[in-house]
Design an enzyme around this catalytic site. Sequence first.
Site, PDB file in Angstrom:
ATOM      1  N   LYS A 179       0.841  -1.203   0.000  1.00 17.70           N
ATOM      2  CA  LYS A 179       0.000   0.000   0.000  1.00 17.70           C
ATOM      3  C   LYS A 179       0.878   1.255   0.000  1.00 17.70           C
ATOM      4  CE  LYS A 179      -3.914   1.995   2.622  1.00 17.70           C
ATOM      5  NZ  LYS A 179      -4.785   1.815   3.815  1.00 17.70           N
ATOM      6  N   SER A 200      -9.782   1.724   2.974  1.00 16.18           N
ATOM      7  CA  SER A 200      -8.953   2.492   2.083  1.00 16.18           C
ATOM      8  C   SER A 200      -7.921   1.673   1.300  1.00 16.18           C
ATOM      9  CB  SER A 200      -8.214   3.568   2.875  1.00 16.18           C
ATOM     10  OG  SER A 200      -7.305   2.988   3.796  1.00 16.18           O
ATOM     11  N   SER A 226      -9.830  -0.616   7.157  1.00 19.95           N
ATOM     12  CA  SER A 226      -9.270  -0.400   5.816  1.00 19.95           C
ATOM     13  C   SER A 226      -8.578  -1.608   5.201  1.00 19.95           C
ATOM     14  CB  SER A 226      -8.288   0.774   5.835  1.00 19.95           C
ATOM     15  OG  SER A 226      -8.988   1.991   5.848  1.00 19.95           O
TER      16      SER A 226
END
Lengths: 106, 560
Positions: free
Chosen positions: B84, B159, B183
């Site tokens: 990420k 997210s 997330s």
Amino acid sequence: MQQDTESSGRISRDEVAHVARLARLKIDEDELDTYTKQLSAVLDYAAQVAAIDTAGVVPTSHPIPLINVAREDTPSSPIDREEVLYMAPDTEAGMFKVPRIMEDSP
Amino acid sequence: MTVRRGFTTTGWAATLAAMIRNGEVSAREVSSRYLDAITELNPSLNAFTTTTVESALEQAEQVDRLVARGEDPGPLCGIPVAVKDNLCTRGIPTTCSSRMLDGWCPPYSATVVEALRQAGAVILGKTNMDEFAMGSSTETSVYGVTHNPYNLERVPGGSSGGSAAAVASGMAVVALGSDTGGSIRQPASLCGVVGMKPTYGTVSRFGLIAFASSLDQVGPFGRSVQDVALAYSVIAGYDSMDSTSLKVSFDGHSRFLQLDDSNISTRGVGNTLKGRLDGERASSAVAVAGRTTGTVQVGSRDLGIYTDEVLNAPVDGIRVGILKEISDSIAPDVHRRVMEAAEALATLGARVDEVSIPELSYALPAYYLIAPAEASSNLARYDGIRYGLRVEDEDVVSMMSATRSSGFGSEVKRRIMLGTYALSAGYYDAYYGQAQRVRTVLIEAFLRAYNDFDVLIGATAPTTAFGLGEKIGDPLTMYMSDVCTIPSNLAGHPSISVPYGTGDDGLPVGVQVLAPALGEPVMFSVAATLERVAPELQPPKLYHDGSLYYKNAYLQEADR
């Protein structure tokens, strides 16, 4: 959802403008209306926490109660200065450079 | 090891690593195939914002050299992984999908990134996310939305939507995300993969760009519980660079990780670890050796929690609580799957009962005071001076305001203002202070429930993947997407989402398994059981079959 006892929104347009200034955000007039509406809705929802009796409850700031965390004081090489400054917006003489912070002296 | 045919193949990463380690296939060939998958699929999915082709092939060749010399490159030997874009990668763009950090290359790498490399993993690139991890749909990224591989008109969740979509579509075997309010678990649920939020403190946050420091935790995505447990084994462990890092180890068979408690206060309310401290104590910490600044060296880690003993542990006698409050706020088709999962566990001998924790309904409102408050403080560092964007203006204060107004998107600004307000004089105690007290109330309610139950289960998300653009205009509606996942973050407890069939629309449903602090072993046992009994999930429409080559090879291996 708990009803707001105030007739108007929970946060006023002026308060949003003030908070934006504190947070160093420039918000234009149109955006101010939108943010005021949205923040009022979120705060109305979040204000539900007031309904819980927390008398005598100790607040939790952190899920793990760590105390006195310290590393060994062992010298080691720092991150290379050039590599750090390489990504900075503006530098001079091996330092970060900022716009002027005070008026010219008379 | 039980082998299941079909999409959720147990033992995927471990088997592929073994094949590379044994020289049956080269790490370079595996990485090339996954890079081909990215070339083919990423234009449609937008899961990766940066690919690191050159360094990936170099890493893969290094793994092959070690194998040729007869050395073991590590537990993730040659495994292609995605990271990420809020995890620092030295010399590789790390942007938080924000204009503020567009093009920024950090001068150091996150401890978890170094841990992956030390374990032999090959990093393919950085994945798309909601800006600064604020969102539940990956729609607030400055680089555009990520699409759900099962239906391109739907969101992947967020997210960490890029990491979830990358694993679901076969562009990476394992991916790292971060979970502040759901997330990792919510996008895992929406994309039909496994995703886990570890116990707070068991994974280093050094090099994770901070959103809400008391809630943030790095965790893995994978296509199976074993893959996730394997990746967790590699990234978990003490790090002297993170003052909230715990010294944990695993004895191979207990239901809890062992804790070296030298830094833990046993005093104070809200001590979620208190129960553990009175139990077994182990001094053997997973230590980090030989760290030097600049090029971070972390000792080879392997918590060893992905073993048959953990993953095949019977659930006979395990006490499972179905969370009533979470059930009340979810769609009927999702609820049906949760109840099926509970029944399946009961059939296998688990003692399943409904449990009511009324305090859970206060988690979401408390979170939306605590997380923005911490974010407003953490994001104060973006001032246009040391890194990232600078928009010139006449003096330093107007430069900062111009920079922040231009660099942050509207959701980030909303949360900064919300947090600034919640912390401001006159409102501090009513909002932030009260939310922190509610946090204590919630933790104590969890601990009471864990007197009667070993794990709790519920939905991961209220619905299957929702439509692109459906919720982005109404922040409060979007925030409700995390109603099932937020309680674990406030408590610091571990939680995992496992695919369990589909909803009425044919899209994946995730079932969440929650455990008390350091309860990862029992959590993995129950999750692996659910995975074995779950209805088979078809691969998504957009799925690179290059990886099927290895799956077939694996199944042949298992048939022998």
